[in-house]
Design an enzyme around this catalytic site. Sequence first.
Site, PDB file in Angstrom:
ATOM      1  N   ASN A  17      48.896  83.167  30.706  1.00  0.00           N
ATOM      2  CA  ASN A  17      49.075  82.698  29.635  1.00  0.00           C
ATOM      3  C   ASN A  17      48.213  82.073  28.527  1.00  0.00           C
ATOM      4  O   ASN A  17      47.417  82.255  27.715  1.00  0.00           O
ATOM      5  CB  ASN A  17      50.364  81.578  29.779  1.00  0.00           C
ATOM      6  CG  ASN A  17      51.466  81.653  29.863  1.00  0.00           C
ATOM      7  OD1 ASN A  17      51.647  82.462  29.321  1.00  0.00           O
ATOM      8  ND2 ASN A  17      51.958  80.914  31.088  1.00  0.00           N
ATOM      9  N   ARG A  49      47.190  92.499  37.511  1.00  0.00           N
ATOM     10  CA  ARG A  49      47.995  93.315  38.516  1.00  0.00           C
ATOM     11  C   ARG A  49      48.542  95.324  38.195  1.00  0.00           C
ATOM     12  O   ARG A  49      48.757  95.990  38.352  1.00  0.00           O
ATOM     13  CB  ARG A  49      49.521  93.011  39.230  1.00  0.00           C
ATOM     14  CG  ARG A  49      49.098  91.639  40.076  1.00  0.00           C
ATOM     15  CD  ARG A  49      50.383  91.473  40.486  1.00  0.00           C
ATOM     16  NE  ARG A  49      50.979  90.379  39.384  1.00  0.00           N
ATOM     17  CZ  ARG A  49      51.543  88.642  39.263  1.00  0.00           C
ATOM     18  NH1 ARG A  49      51.671  88.361  40.157  1.00  0.00           N
ATOM     19  NH2 ARG A  49      51.965  88.313  38.216  1.00  0.00           N
ATOM     20  N   LYS A 107      45.752  74.598  41.140  1.00  0.00           N
ATOM     21  CA  LYS A 107      46.132  73.600  41.397  1.00  0.00           C
ATOM     22  C   LYS A 107      46.269  73.841  42.355  1.00  0.00           C
ATOM     23  O   LYS A 107      46.066  73.456  43.345  1.00  0.00           O
ATOM     24  CB  LYS A 107      46.341  72.113  40.895  1.00  0.00           C
ATOM     25  CG  LYS A 107      48.042  72.896  40.311  1.00  0.00           C
ATOM     26  CD  LYS A 107      48.461  72.720  38.351  1.00  0.00           C
ATOM     27  CE  LYS A 107      49.082  74.371  37.936  1.00  0.00           C
ATOM     28  NZ  LYS A 107      49.358  74.164  36.711  1.00  0.00           N
ATOM     29  N   VAL A 134      43.756  70.220  36.510  1.00  0.00           N
ATOM     30  CA  VAL A 134      44.486  68.294  36.272  1.00  0.00           C
ATOM     31  C   VAL A 134      45.109  68.398  34.442  1.00  0.00           C
ATOM     32  O   VAL A 134      44.126  68.483  34.052  1.00  0.00           O
ATOM     33  CB  VAL A 134      44.348  67.249  37.139  1.00  0.00           C
ATOM     34  CG1 VAL A 134      44.873  66.296  36.826  1.00  0.00           C
ATOM     35  CG2 VAL A 134      43.866  68.026  38.350  1.00  0.00           C
ATOM     36  N   GLY A 189      61.417  77.195  26.673  1.00  0.00           N
ATOM     37  CA  GLY A 189      59.837  77.721  27.405  1.00  0.00           C
ATOM     38  C   GLY A 189      59.459  76.401  28.501  1.00  0.00           C
ATOM     39  O   GLY A 189      57.929  76.718  28.793  1.00  0.00           O
ATOM     40  N   GLU A 192      60.803  76.360  33.560  1.00  0.00           N
ATOM     41  CA  GLU A 192      60.291  77.771  34.352  1.00  0.00           C
ATOM     42  C   GLU A 192      62.183  78.153  34.866  1.00  0.00           C
ATOM     43  O   GLU A 192      62.916  77.026  34.325  1.00  0.00           O
ATOM     44  CB  GLU A 192      60.059  78.320  34.859  1.00  0.00           C
ATOM     45  CG  GLU A 192      58.460  77.725  34.962  1.00  0.00           C
ATOM     46  CD  GLU A 192      57.198  78.245  34.970  1.00  0.00           C
ATOM     47  OE1 GLU A 192      57.595  79.138  35.797  1.00  0.00           O
ATOM     48  OE2 GLU A 192      56.346  78.438  35.115  1.00  0.00           O
ATOM     49  N   ASP A 203      53.793  70.242  41.412  1.00  0.00           N
ATOM     50  CA  ASP A 203      53.254  70.141  40.722  1.00  0.00           C
ATOM     51  C   ASP A 203      51.826  68.952  40.232  1.00  0.00           C
ATOM     52  O   ASP A 203      51.241  68.840  40.679  1.00  0.00           O
ATOM     53  CB  ASP A 203      53.621  70.987  39.299  1.00  0.00           C
ATOM     54  CG  ASP A 203      52.593  71.068  37.957  1.00  0.00           C
ATOM     55  OD1 ASP A 203      51.621  71.917  37.775  1.00  0.00           O
ATOM     56  OD2 ASP A 203      52.333  70.090  37.474  1.00  0.00           O
ATOM     57  N   LYS A 207      48.246  67.937  41.833  1.00  0.00           N
ATOM     58  CA  LYS A 207      47.758  66.713  40.127  1.00  0.00           C
ATOM     59  C   LYS A 207      47.032  65.857  41.339  1.00  0.00           C
ATOM     60  O   LYS A 207      46.202  65.488  40.739  1.00  0.00           O
ATOM     61  CB  LYS A 207      47.936  67.215  39.635  1.00  0.00           C
ATOM     62  CG  LYS A 207      48.331  68.456  39.034  1.00  0.00           C
ATOM     63  CD  LYS A 207      49.579  68.557  37.757  1.00  0.00           C
ATOM     64  CE  LYS A 207      48.786  69.919  36.863  1.00  0.00           C
ATOM     65  NZ  LYS A 207      50.212  69.887  35.923  1.00  0.00           N
TER      66      LYS A 207
HETATM   67  P1  NAP Z   1      50.252  83.517  33.960  1.00  0.00           P
HETATM   68  O1  NAP Z   1      50.840  83.894  32.939  1.00  0.00           O
HETATM   69  O2  NAP Z   1      51.273  84.011  35.503  1.00  0.00           O
HETATM   70  O3  NAP Z   1      49.563  85.029  34.766  1.00  0.00           O
HETATM   71  C1  NAP Z   1      48.935  85.239  36.432  1.00  0.00           C
HETATM   72  C2  NAP Z   1      48.063  86.358  35.436  1.00  0.00           C
HETATM   73  O4  NAP Z   1      47.207  86.754  36.743  1.00  0.00           O
HETATM   74  C3  NAP Z   1      48.334  87.746  35.400  1.00  0.00           C
HETATM   75  O5  NAP Z   1      47.781  88.366  34.278  1.00  0.00           O
HETATM   76  C4  NAP Z   1      48.726  88.398  36.504  1.00  0.00           C
HETATM   77  O6  NAP Z   1      48.620  90.409  35.848  1.00  0.00           O
HETATM   78  C5  NAP Z   1      46.937  88.380  36.677  1.00  0.00           C
HETATM   79  N1  NAP Z   1      47.668  88.238  38.882  1.00  0.00           N
HETATM   80  C6  NAP Z   1      48.416  87.358  39.147  1.00  0.00           C
HETATM   81  N2  NAP Z   1      48.479  88.102  40.426  1.00  0.00           N
HETATM   82  C7  NAP Z   1      47.180  89.320  40.974  1.00  0.00           C
HETATM   83  C8  NAP Z   1      46.625  90.039  41.166  1.00  0.00           C
HETATM   84  N3  NAP Z   1      46.865  89.709  43.210  1.00  0.00           N
HETATM   85  N4  NAP Z   1      45.811  90.641  41.524  1.00  0.00           N
HETATM   86  C9  NAP Z   1      45.021  90.767  39.891  1.00  0.00           C
HETATM   87  N5  NAP Z   1      45.669  90.410  38.737  1.00  0.00           N
HETATM   88  C10 NAP Z   1      46.946  88.906  39.227  1.00  0.00           C
HETATM   89  O7  NAP Z   1      49.137  82.296  34.937  1.00  0.00           O
HETATM   90  P2  NAP Z   1      48.952  81.210  34.036  1.00  0.00           P
HETATM   91  O8  NAP Z   1      50.038  80.623  33.155  1.00  0.00           O
HETATM   92  O9  NAP Z   1      47.955  81.603  33.246  1.00  0.00           O
HETATM   93  O10 NAP Z   1      47.915  80.415  34.996  1.00  0.00           O
HETATM   94  C11 NAP Z   1      46.986  80.614  35.631  1.00  0.00           C
HETATM   95  C12 NAP Z   1      46.528  79.732  36.635  1.00  0.00           C
HETATM   96  O11 NAP Z   1      46.019  79.081  35.509  1.00  0.00           O
HETATM   97  C13 NAP Z   1      47.420  78.992  37.477  1.00  0.00           C
HETATM   98  O12 NAP Z   1      46.395  78.638  38.443  1.00  0.00           O
HETATM   99  C14 NAP Z   1      48.355  77.631  36.645  1.00  0.00           C
HETATM  100  O13 NAP Z   1      48.342  76.718  37.349  1.00  0.00           O
HETATM  101  C15 NAP Z   1      46.403  77.287  36.046  1.00  0.00           C
HETATM  102  N6  NAP Z   1      47.471  76.736  35.154  1.00  0.00           N
HETATM  103  C16 NAP Z   1      48.443  77.331  33.867  1.00  0.00           C
HETATM  104  C17 NAP Z   1      48.677  76.344  32.512  1.00  0.00           C
HETATM  105  C18 NAP Z   1      49.372  77.023  32.060  1.00  0.00           C
HETATM  106  O14 NAP Z   1      49.870  75.897  31.088  1.00  0.00           O
HETATM  107  N7  NAP Z   1      49.852  77.804  32.144  1.00  0.00           N
HETATM  108  C19 NAP Z   1      48.306  74.760  32.566  1.00  0.00           C
HETATM  109  C20 NAP Z   1      47.320  74.427  33.531  1.00  0.00           C
HETATM  110  C21 NAP Z   1      46.515  75.534  34.393  1.00  0.00           C
HETATM  111  P3  NAP Z   1      49.603  90.757  35.875  1.00  0.00           P
HETATM  112  O15 NAP Z   1      49.858  90.558  33.930  1.00  0.00           O
HETATM  113  O16 NAP Z   1      49.577  92.214  35.456  1.00  0.00           O
HETATM  114  O17 NAP Z   1      50.696  90.425  36.320  1.00  0.00           O
END
Ligand code: NAP
Length: 441
Positions: A17, A49, A107, A134, A189, A192, A203, A207
């Site tokens: 995302n 991955r 976080k 955060v 959405g 989860e 969560d 934070k």
């Molecule tokens: P996400 O959609 O689950 O994406 C995770 C990405 O990391 C995917 O592209 C995945 O690869 C890759 N990945 C996971 N494990 C891996 C590994 N072992 N080796 C290589 N690549 C790996 O996560 P997200 O929502 O973008 O969030 C990312 C971070 O930002 C998290 O720490 C989350 O807490 C933080 N965050 C998110 C939001 C939000 O709104 N989403 C807000 C604030 C902070 P694949 O695509 O190939 O599976």
Amino acid sequence: MTTPPQTLKVALLGCGNVGSQVARILLEDADRLAARAGARLELTGIAVRNLSAERDVELPAELFTTDAPALLKGADIVIELMGGLEPARGLILEAFSHGASVVTGNKALLAEHGLELYRAADAAGVELGYEAAVAGAIPILRPIRDSLAGDKITRVLGIVNGTTNYILDQMDTTGASFADALAEAQRLGYAEADPTADVEGFDAAAKAAILATLAFHTQFPLEHVHREGITGVTAADIAAAKDAGYVIKLLAICELVESAGGVPGVTVRVHPTLLPRQHPLAAVHGAFNAVFVEAEAAGELMFYGQGAGGTPTASAVLGDAVSAARRIVLGGPARPATPHAEVPALGMDAVTTSYYIGLDVADQPGVLAKVSQIFADHGVSIETMRQTLHQEGSDGQTLASAELRFVTHRASDSALAATVDAVRELDVINSVTSVLRVEGI
Ligand code: NAP
């Protein structure tokens, strides 16, 4: 003669995302970012991955790799957006050992291993940026760390989980049950399929630990954060709160308090909280986040915005990346990130709050006097009391009961628990319908 702009190599770990939006902006807005950073930010690769997974954004296929450790080598800035504890922790430490600055939104990792990472960044003389960890897009960590560095923060109240705020807001505005509001959040959405991390407060607790560490310069271990989720909040709680002029929010509360021995310390807690409807945080609707800061000189400040989402969170990530790039370009030491432990972390026994207590009682003379006496015996003083009469019974014989609602002055958890236990024992009590903490009065 103009000096050609320096180029800094940026390695991106994760393309979900947030990562996909960070990659898009790095590529689309390269000139603007270069002007602000004083160097071109060259995206050298993206570790994922699954190379064949469909991405939210169309990105050059040659950027993708599954070899994250190889991608780190030679990077000036590493952006970690994979999430989870490992391999994220190991890769960040490796990036530091190569002399790279790191930006992360993780976080969970910071709450669990923050001290180790802050120390490793300091030792390597590099930056660790985590504004995105955060409250998503909201600039809150930098204001706490930098803008308020000359002030003394006394309390931070945060709505830092958009999912739970959406659910509670739906319950408040439509009268929906928790289960129905959660189902709606999942359909849209916001939640989860497994909503545990959000609705049980994990969560928000992570934070809260990060906020407390920054606001009070004290590493606050996650296991010391008192955590209650929102699964026990009923439509009846929400309706009663509304009727009494309150709204229920899941708050992360980091507070400077004095222990029983007079020693100052910090308490950190996450729980459903009643707020007066006129409190600024009561106006935070839907999945929005807000952080309310109280400081000795500045007074009250509120930071409001989108707490999640790929593009909003990418804004915070790129802000940190530009800042890290500017320091590399201009030179000079990284600012130390290690908390210097000004005050100890204290447990819930150091916390006092006001409470809202709802009681379903028999409608007969003397009930109020009996209940009030128990409050007095436990040293819990009553601020306000309201009484509502209910008519019940469908068998022709109408039984009357009454709802008593108290708001107490500040009391300790233990005094309140003992009071509620004793009230429950009274023969005139049908049930204790709600016990909720109140802030902002
Ligand atoms: P996400 O959609 O689950 O994406 C995770 C990405 O990391 C995917 O592209 C995945 O690869 C890759 N990945 C996971 N494990 C891996 C590994 N072992 N080796 C290589 N690549 C790996 O996560 P997200 O929502 O973008 O969030 C990312 C971070 O930002 C998290 O720490 C989350 O807490 C933080 N965050 C998110 C939001 C939000 O709104 N989403 C807000 C604030 C902070 P694949 O695509 O190939 O599976």
